[in-house]
Scaffold this active site. Sequence first.
Site, PDB file in Angstrom:
ATOM      1  N   PRO A   1      38.959  42.748  34.292  1.00  0.00           N
ATOM      2  CA  PRO A   1      39.936  42.947  33.222  1.00  0.00           C
ATOM      3  C   PRO A   1      39.392  43.589  31.948  1.00  0.00           C
ATOM      4  CG  PRO A   1      39.156  40.705  33.200  1.00  0.00           C
ATOM      5  CD  PRO A   1      38.496  41.360  34.389  1.00  0.00           C
TER       6      PRO A   1
ATOM      7  N   ASP B   1      39.847  54.698  36.626  1.00  0.00           N
ATOM      8  CA  ASP B   1      41.041  54.566  35.794  1.00  0.00           C
ATOM      9  C   ASP B   1      40.645  54.280  34.359  1.00  0.00           C
ATOM     10  OD1 ASP B   1      42.901  55.045  37.695  1.00  0.00           O
ATOM     11  OD2 ASP B   1      43.242  52.937  38.204  1.00  0.00           O
TER      12      ASP B   1
ATOM     13  N   LYS C   1      45.045  57.581  32.586  1.00  0.00           N
ATOM     14  CA  LYS C   1      45.905  58.208  31.584  1.00  0.00           C
ATOM     15  C   LYS C   1      45.032  58.833  30.507  1.00  0.00           C
ATOM     16  CE  LYS C   1      49.976  56.012  31.451  1.00  0.00           C
ATOM     17  NZ  LYS C   1      50.772  54.831  31.165  1.00  0.00           N
TER      18      LYS C   1
ATOM     19  N   GLY D   1      41.000  48.960  37.203  1.00  0.00           N
ATOM     20  CA  GLY D   1      40.955  47.751  36.381  1.00  0.00           C
ATOM     21  C   GLY D   1      41.424  46.549  37.184  1.00  0.00           C
ATOM     22  N   GLY D   2      40.905  45.375  36.862  1.00  0.00           N
ATOM     23  CA  GLY D   2      41.360  44.142  37.503  1.00  0.00           C
ATOM     24  C   GLY D   2      41.071  44.133  38.982  1.00  0.00           C
ATOM     25  N   ASP D   3      42.080  43.823  39.779  1.00  0.00           N
ATOM     26  CA  ASP D   3      41.969  43.795  41.230  1.00  0.00           C
ATOM     27  C   ASP D   3      42.707  45.010  41.790  1.00  0.00           C
ATOM     28  OD1 ASP D   3      41.536  41.750  43.749  1.00  0.00           O
ATOM     29  OD2 ASP D   3      43.320  43.017  43.984  1.00  0.00           O
TER      30      ASP D   3
ATOM     31  N   THR E   1      41.511  39.633  38.337  1.00  0.00           N
ATOM     32  CA  THR E   1      42.739  40.257  37.859  1.00  0.00           C
ATOM     33  C   THR E   1      43.109  39.803  36.441  1.00  0.00           C
ATOM     34  OG1 THR E   1      45.008  40.797  38.476  1.00  0.00           O
ATOM     35  CG2 THR E   1      44.316  38.526  38.881  1.00  0.00           C
ATOM     36  N   ALA E   2      43.709  40.730  35.683  1.00  0.00           N
ATOM     37  CA  ALA E   2      44.059  40.453  34.274  1.00  0.00           C
ATOM     38  C   ALA E   2      45.039  39.287  34.144  1.00  0.00           C
ATOM     39  CB  ALA E   2      44.654  41.701  33.629  1.00  0.00           C
TER      40      ALA E   2
ATOM     41  N   MET F   1      52.262  44.570  32.590  1.00  0.00           N
ATOM     42  CA  MET F   1      52.925  45.802  32.106  1.00  0.00           C
ATOM     43  C   MET F   1      54.185  45.501  31.305  1.00  0.00           C
ATOM     44  SD  MET F   1      52.390  48.091  35.539  1.00  0.00           S
ATOM     45  CE  MET F   1      52.733  46.795  36.731  1.00  0.00           C
TER      46      MET F   1
ATOM     47  N   GLY G   1      43.047  41.165  26.937  1.00  0.00           N
ATOM     48  CA  GLY G   1      42.358  39.939  27.306  1.00  0.00           C
ATOM     49  C   GLY G   1      40.922  40.197  27.735  1.00  0.00           C
TER      50      GLY G   1
HETATM   51  N1  SAH Z   1      45.011  45.930  38.857  1.00  0.00           N
HETATM   52  C1  SAH Z   1      45.115  45.396  37.515  1.00  0.00           C
HETATM   53  C2  SAH Z   1      46.498  45.578  36.928  1.00  0.00           C
HETATM   54  C3  SAH Z   1      46.896  47.018  36.768  1.00  0.00           C
HETATM   55  S1  SAH Z   1      48.460  47.213  36.040  1.00  0.00           S
HETATM   56  C4  SAH Z   1      44.703  43.922  37.533  1.00  0.00           C
HETATM   57  O1  SAH Z   1      44.555  43.342  38.603  1.00  0.00           O
HETATM   58  O2  SAH Z   1      44.501  43.350  36.467  1.00  0.00           O
HETATM   59  C5  SAH Z   1      48.035  47.376  34.340  1.00  0.00           C
HETATM   60  C6  SAH Z   1      48.493  46.158  33.589  1.00  0.00           C
HETATM   61  O3  SAH Z   1      47.554  45.131  33.747  1.00  0.00           O
HETATM   62  C7  SAH Z   1      48.609  46.344  32.097  1.00  0.00           C
HETATM   63  O4  SAH Z   1      49.835  46.950  31.735  1.00  0.00           O
HETATM   64  C8  SAH Z   1      48.553  44.910  31.639  1.00  0.00           C
HETATM   65  O5  SAH Z   1      49.750  44.242  31.866  1.00  0.00           O
HETATM   66  C9  SAH Z   1      47.549  44.342  32.606  1.00  0.00           C
HETATM   67  N2  SAH Z   1      46.188  44.350  32.040  1.00  0.00           N
HETATM   68  C10 SAH Z   1      45.115  45.026  32.458  1.00  0.00           C
HETATM   69  N3  SAH Z   1      44.033  44.731  31.734  1.00  0.00           N
HETATM   70  C11 SAH Z   1      44.431  43.820  30.822  1.00  0.00           C
HETATM   71  C12 SAH Z   1      43.784  43.092  29.806  1.00  0.00           C
HETATM   72  N4  SAH Z   1      42.486  43.249  29.563  1.00  0.00           N
HETATM   73  N5  SAH Z   1      44.500  42.229  29.070  1.00  0.00           N
HETATM   74  C13 SAH Z   1      45.815  42.052  29.294  1.00  0.00           C
HETATM   75  N6  SAH Z   1      46.489  42.712  30.248  1.00  0.00           N
HETATM   76  C14 SAH Z   1      45.807  43.574  31.006  1.00  0.00           C
END
Ligand code: SAH
Length: 522
Positions: free
Chosen positions: A26, A49, A71, A102-104, A132-133, A186, A215
Amino acid sequence: MSETPTPTPIAEAATPGTVYLVGAGPGDPGLMTARALELIATVDVVLYDKLIPATALDGARADAELVDVGKRGGGEQVPQETTEALLVRHALAGRTVARVKGGDPFVFGRGGEEAQRLRAQGIPFEIVPGVTAGIAGPAYAGIPVTHRDHAPGVAFVTGHEDPAKPESTIDWPGLAAFPGTLVFYMGVRRLPEIARSLIAGGRPASEPVAVVQSGTVPGQRVVRGTLEQIAEVAEAAGIKAPAVTVVGAVAGLRDELRWFEDRPLFGRTVAVTRARAQASGLARRLRGLGAEVLETPTIRTRSLEAELPPLDAVDVLAVTSPNGARELIAALLRSGRDLRDLYGTMIAAVGPGTARLLREHGLLADVVPETFTGEALAAAIGPAGDRPRRALLARAAAAGDALPDGLRAAGFEVADVALYETVAEPLDEDAIAAIAAADYVTFTSASTARFLAEAGGLATADGAAGPRLASIGPVTTAALAELGATPAVEATEATIDGLIAALIDDAAEHPARGTSGPFVAR
Ligand code: SAH
């Protein structure tokens, strides 16, 4: 690093390369998995990304192709089709590819679609899950997404869809009825409609909600409210993407469990000016206290490969920095000698950091003064006595006169051997601007101050509206004063521990300037 994914002609290889769909977590670099780091360090191509940790790709191979498919600053996302076509082309050319997200990769990351495309093309792939976030953001806000007493389950939902539109694929009344926590990714802009739809579906208007922006990174911001108020609260606080919204009783636990923002240097940007080779320990500790660290070295040390004189005639060996200790041992070994040649020699170290380094090399300091200056070291060594005794100073070129003068006055014959020199590490305009915007600029030696001034970075950093300058001790403070700058913070004990303690005390009394970014610019 390529700016745009340009379609270079790629010949097909006999065997396609493997594509790794890699989650980078995240934002906090510490939440990247060991597997993610390992793959990033080995693949031929990285397609990444925007929302990945600032340092995620630092370990990539120097010859790896790094392609940004996220983006562009406010601009258009590279179309998904283009990204998938790139993945396929690189893999068919026989290259290994890390698709870093990002995240998963399988949680709102379009990783599922990409895997389907790869399977359809017969390209081998592996999935590397990430933190994941929707779990980590709440966790760093002090919110457990499940809890025995409050939430037996959790649902991850896209907040992208407009609940008012008939084409929404989300069953809003069904979602409202879900017995547990709802985490929306999102669409912070859709908060008003989301809250309305959930209340209309039967969720209590008084249910706790938290929105977590950015976060797990130093710019994390969290707002709390009820389902009824949250859209207004978030709007008033100026909450922006990326953010996750947590709906459910667990959101209320933040009041009891918040921790991330309570660390003593949270929200503070601290510039570290010491040489890169020595900065990592200080930087790590500052990060652990919640600070965002700018590594902006103004100096670096260069070995002078100096010859040490015969050591049997040396009575006192004085070492005035950890680097001096390192260079001393190197010089000793270089000349075919070792610790046995120091038999019977008194070892004097300027401070505990130097003493620690000597100890790591098998030498215990006989003398460490109470304060860590040249004068104090000379005083701690004491008078030479009746017969002239010899002192060897193992230190930097152009070091101060206090120590040799003090020793001569005490009856010593002094050999001052310059083992290394301190030279400027160039600072570019961006680094100087970043220093000027920091909350603190740390100076761990007189030379860090002098070289920052030389690079033009001290004038912009010193001033009522600028960062607070933090000096490790009186010698550094005097150097700053000579340059016309006044440190707001001086360590009581001239050590890294002392400097950190002084920063913590100062931060408790001075609010952050609020320049700490959500994600550090790559
Ligand atoms: N695959 C990612 C999500 C991608 S969609 C995951 O598993 O986390 C992108 C959305 O993830 C953002 O619009 C937001 O809602 C969330 N996101 C990603 N990073 C974040 C962070 N550091 N803090 C809060 N929300 C986050």
